[in-house]
Design an enzyme around this catalytic site. Structure first.
Site, mmCIF file in Angstrom:
data_model
loop_
_atom_site.group_PDB
_atom_site.id
_atom_site.type_symbol
_atom_site.label_atom_id
_atom_site.label_comp_id
_atom_site.label_asym_id
_atom_site.label_seq_id
_atom_site.Cartn_x
_atom_site.Cartn_y
_atom_site.Cartn_z
ATOM 1 N N SER A 13 0.915 -1.171 0.039
ATOM 2 C CA SER A 13 0.086 0.033 0.004
ATOM 3 C C SER A 13 0.890 1.149 0.051
ATOM 4 O O SER A 13 0.735 2.254 -0.645
ATOM 5 C CB SER A 13 -0.892 -0.150 1.226
ATOM 6 O OG SER A 13 -1.994 -1.023 1.194
ATOM 7 N N GLN B 200 -9.121 2.942 -0.354
ATOM 8 C CA GLN B 200 -8.711 2.984 -1.872
ATOM 9 C C GLN B 200 -9.857 4.372 -2.122
ATOM 10 O O GLN B 200 -9.351 5.038 -2.889
ATOM 11 C CB GLN B 200 -8.913 1.819 -2.526
ATOM 12 C CG GLN B 200 -7.771 0.734 -2.313
ATOM 13 C CD GLN B 200 -8.333 -0.615 -3.092
ATOM 14 O OE1 GLN B 200 -9.325 -0.643 -3.725
ATOM 15 N NE2 GLN B 200 -7.132 -1.571 -2.930
ATOM 16 N N ASP C 98 -7.164 -7.590 4.835
ATOM 17 C CA ASP C 98 -6.264 -8.412 4.028
ATOM 18 C C ASP C 98 -6.014 -9.663 4.772
ATOM 19 O O ASP C 98 -5.213 -10.543 4.123
ATOM 20 C CB ASP C 98 -5.156 -7.582 3.286
ATOM 21 C CG ASP C 98 -5.550 -6.621 2.291
ATOM 22 O OD1 ASP C 98 -6.698 -6.856 1.612
ATOM 23 O OD2 ASP C 98 -4.741 -5.628 2.126
ATOM 24 N N ARG D 57 -12.974 -14.002 -1.718
ATOM 25 C CA ARG D 57 -12.171 -14.743 -0.572
ATOM 26 C C ARG D 57 -13.001 -15.465 0.406
ATOM 27 O O ARG D 57 -12.485 -16.339 1.136
ATOM 28 C CB ARG D 57 -11.420 -13.683 0.034
ATOM 29 C CG ARG D 57 -10.156 -13.093 -0.650
ATOM 30 C CD ARG D 57 -9.115 -12.439 -0.043
ATOM 31 N NE ARG D 57 -8.121 -12.077 -1.050
ATOM 32 C CZ ARG D 57 -7.361 -10.901 -0.922
ATOM 33 N NH1 ARG D 57 -7.299 -9.941 -0.085
ATOM 34 N NH2 ARG D 57 -6.540 -10.676 -1.705
HETATM 35 C C1 S3P Z 1 -5.686 -1.048 0.259
HETATM 36 C C2 S3P Z 1 -7.080 -1.170 0.712
HETATM 37 C C3 S3P Z 1 -7.856 -2.155 1.034
HETATM 38 C C4 S3P Z 1 -7.024 -3.435 0.750
HETATM 39 C C5 S3P Z 1 -6.147 -3.687 -0.060
HETATM 40 C C6 S3P Z 1 -5.053 -2.287 -0.497
HETATM 41 C C7 S3P Z 1 -5.000 0.037 -0.093
HETATM 42 O O1 S3P Z 1 -8.727 -2.202 0.094
HETATM 43 O O2 S3P Z 1 -7.764 -4.576 0.761
HETATM 44 O O3 S3P Z 1 -5.301 -4.827 -0.336
HETATM 45 O O4 S3P Z 1 -3.768 0.050 -0.402
HETATM 46 O O5 S3P Z 1 -5.531 1.219 -0.033
HETATM 47 P P1 S3P Z 1 -10.098 -1.477 0.327
HETATM 48 O O6 S3P Z 1 -9.741 -0.114 0.464
HETATM 49 O O7 S3P Z 1 -10.845 -1.691 -1.000
HETATM 50 O O8 S3P Z 1 -10.680 -1.892 1.720
#
Ligand code: S3P
Length: 450
Positions: A22, A169, A336, A367
């Site tokens: 991330s 995200q 995750d 998942r």
């Molecule tokens: C992430 C946010 C998460 C996570 C993904 C990475 C990020 O997703 O599951 O692997 O880097 O912002 P969501 O924002 O859809 O929950």
């Protein structure tokens, strides 16, 4: 590629997990938005983050790779180029697919199409399309909800938006758009999600403020980020944590792991189940303790930082496990790693339940289906619900064959299940691990050999 993971004796030794995925995505994207070069140390070298580097190169940024570090020479916040080679290919990277349109939507002009692999084409993007449109963005997606996605640069206006699901995200996408929009933009989330964007932008002196569950930002012309040091990924480390929890007699040190409290939900859950975890985890702010599953914890660690990413070592030892219930508020802080809670649940006394995790259905694979059907095939007593699963544990796992379904985190889960099982596990599609953790099998071998 099939790989067999035999039952292991105790795991011993020390491993440095790969760099955080991330934070690496954000370093490349925010680096590309800066005018001056940004040095990124310990950038993750894996398939997902290579997709982001390729994307920023197509947008006109420079990327110099030197030993152990990258220098990103950005194009400035308003300077993204239209790619000369057509579509931007995000590969398997959902984070890139959701983050980048926020930046592109607010460019003065230009058109960009983002597409990716078969898994990306099943991942919802309506959650960014709708709020970006209300900011004035010109954006099109298949049925308004699936990639490919086409963005035409436009002037944006600030909005107040409350996310339906806590998603870092979507939050990040709107923060990027808010840096280019007129007036103030406000994004509120129902419960805390990872906050790497807010911390990195605070270091870049962006006009972004946080108060509880709301992030407010104003437009700016320039970001100034000199250096980013990427810590080890707690989500990758979690597979080794789970292995150390499950294989009797294990004692493993994971070094240089990111300990940002918005990422350590799984460690708190594993500890609640009885795992012995020693480390200086960053403390959630008092108002977030309940959501973080940290209420009543007496652990000593640094207070939450507004602008830096804490990292440190954690020691994990195997111990008898007890079942637990993971409540909806805890989900974004361990999203995750939740499939690993199912795996721990197979070995824990009682019934382990995860609820409020319907987001797992729209990750790199479904998942919930993947972990429930996969673990059941190895002998688990596990059932799916719409928003999670319930596992009756205590008997461990027999073993068998486990389908990774093209999902990196399921591939690694199958491998760990094999080490802890009675007969071993054959993982179908182990190559998927390269998306986030190319050295995973070598690290497991190092720990089982020591
Ligand atoms: C992430 C946010 C998460 C996570 C993904 C990475 C990020 O997703 O599951 O692997 O880097 O912002 P969501 O924002 O859809 O929950």
């Amino acid at each position: 590629m099939n790989r067999r993971f035999a039952p292991a004796g105790r795991l011993r030794g020390e491993v440095t997990p790969p760099a955080d995925k991330s934070i690496s995505h954000r370093a490349a994207l925010i680096g590309a938005m800066c005018d001056e070069p940004v040095t990124v140390r310990n950038f993750l070298d894996a398939a997902d983050t290579r997709s982001t580097l390729t994307a920023v190169l197509s947008l006109g940024a420079g990327v110099d790779e030197r030993e152990g570090e990258l220098v990103i020479r950005g194009v400035g916040l308003h300077g993204a180029f239209e790619p000369t080679n057509g579509t931007l290919d995000v590969g398997n990277a959902g984070t890139l697919m959701r983050l980048l349109p926020g930046w592109l939507a607010g460019q003065v002009s230009g058109r960009w199409t983002l597409d990716g692999d078969a898994s990306i084409r099943r991942r919802p993007v309506g959650r960014i399309v709708e709020p970006l449109r209300s900011m004035g963005a010109q954006i099109a997606a298949t049925d308004d909800r699936l990639p490919p996605l086409t963005v035409d640069g436009r002037s944006l206006r600030g909005i107040g938006h409350t996310l339906d699901v806590a998603s870092a995200q979507v939050k990040t996408c709107l923060i990027f758009a808010g840096l280019l929009a007129s007036g103030q933009t406000r994004v509120s989330e129902p419960s805390p999600s990872r906050d790497h964007t807010e911390r990195m932008l605070a270091r870049a002196r962006a006009p972004v403020e946080r108060e509880g569950l709301t992030v407010r930002m104003r437009p700016t012309d320039e970001l100034e980020l000199e250096e980013v040091v990427v810590p080890g990924d707690p989500s990758s480390a979690a597979f080794l944590v789970a292995a150390a929890c499950l294989v009797g007699g294990s004692r493993v040190t994971l070094s240089g792991v990111g300990l940002n409290w918005t990422r350590t939900g799984f460690l708190r859950i594993a500890e609640r189940m009885g795992a012995v975890i020693v480390g200086e985890l960053e403390q959630p702010p008092p108002e977030a303790e309940r959501a973080a599953g940290a209420e009543g914890f007496s652990r000593q660690g640094p207070a939450a930082s507004p602008d830096s990413e804490p990292a440190g070592d954690i020691d994990v030892s195997a111990a008898p496990l007890e079942a637990t219930t993971v409540e909806p508020d805890e989900v974004p802080l361990s999203v995750d790693e939740l499939t690993l809670v199912a795996l721990l649940g197979c070995f824990a006394e009682g019934e382990t339940v995860v609820r409020g995790a319907e987001e797992l259905r729209v990750k790199e694979s479904d998942r919930i289906a993947g972990v429930v059907e996969g673990l059941r095939g190895l002998g688990a007593d596990i059932e799916a619900s719409d928003d999670g699963f319930a596992v009756r544990g205590g008997d461990g796992l027999r073993g068998g064959t486990f389908d990774a379904r093209g999902d990196h985190r399921l591939a690694m889960l199958g491998a760990v299940a094999g080490l802890a099982s009675r007969d071993g596990v054959e993982v179908e599609g182990m190559e998927a691990a390269d998306i986030s953790y190319p050295g995973f099998e070598d690290d497991l071998k190092a720990l089982t050999r020591s």
